[in-house]
Motif scaffolding. Sequence first.
Motif, short mmCIF file in Angstrom:
data_model
loop_
_atom_site.label_atom_id
_atom_site.label_comp_id
_atom_site.label_asym_id
_atom_site.label_seq_id
_atom_site.Cartn_x
_atom_site.Cartn_y
_atom_site.Cartn_z
N PRO A 188 46.59 32.38 44.78
CA PRO A 188 45.43 32.34 43.87
C PRO A 188 44.21 31.60 44.43
O PRO A 188 43.07 32.03 44.22
N ASP A 189 44.42 30.48 45.15
CA ASP A 189 43.28 29.75 45.73
C ASP A 189 42.52 30.61 46.73
O ASP A 189 41.29 30.63 46.74
N TYR A 242 40.65 33.35 44.99
CA TYR A 242 39.48 32.88 44.25
C TYR A 242 38.33 32.47 45.16
O TYR A 242 37.18 32.86 44.93
N TRP A 243 38.61 31.68 46.19
CA TRP A 243 37.54 31.07 46.99
C TRP A 243 37.10 31.90 48.19
O TRP A 243 36.08 31.58 48.81
N ASN A 281 34.47 23.89 45.23
CA ASN A 281 35.66 23.99 46.09
C ASN A 281 35.85 22.65 46.80
O ASN A 281 35.45 22.46 47.93
N LYS A 333 34.52 40.00 44.06
CA LYS A 333 35.72 40.22 43.26
C LYS A 333 35.44 40.03 41.77
O LYS A 333 36.26 39.48 41.03
N ARG A 349 33.33 38.03 40.26
CA ARG A 349 32.90 36.72 39.78
C ARG A 349 31.67 36.26 40.55
O ARG A 349 31.55 36.49 41.76
N TYR A 368 29.12 33.71 42.47
CA TYR A 368 29.28 32.51 43.30
C TYR A 368 27.90 32.01 43.69
O TYR A 368 26.91 32.74 43.66
#
Length: 185
Positions: free
Chosen positions: A39-40, A43-44, A141, A166, A168, A170
Amino acid sequence: MSGTPIPLPERIELADEGLVLRDWTEADLAAMPELFDHPDIAYWTPIVSPFDEAAAVARLDRARQLRAEGTTILLAVTVDGRAPLGEVMLRLGPEGGEIGYAIGPAHRGQGLAVRAVRVMAAYAVEQLGVERVFLELEAENAASVAVATKAGFRLLDVPLIEGEEKGRPYALQTWDLPSPWAGGR
């Protein structure tokens, strides 16, 4: 550095700071999902998620294509040249060399990212003649902010780089490495 891609070596292996950064190979395909399907990382980073065997094959192919184009280097982070523990990237462009990294969850907390970033930065400057090395990361982050700080990068007072990945939004900060080669540290 101009915007023209530079010829990159067909094979790269960098050994320093207790690490061996090396090319990805077919032998690494089975290990890649364990490193990147998390997941990290989903996400990042822009790394595809879920990350399975097909994604591993596609990433290896893409790494080779980008190297051949002279734009990007993707190397496995290892301590001994064998088992991959993560990845470090150098993307070359007119603004310099952008470094990115992802360390597998089981291998975090060992300073691998900090050391890999420093080794890649030194390679970019000393071997490829890159004049500016930088990171782009999200302020939220905390792990990447810690890596940037420990690796000697400084946060620049420049506009954020905003976009969507994705699904989202940033906002990326730019971190610059003061050049010890030019007396900048």
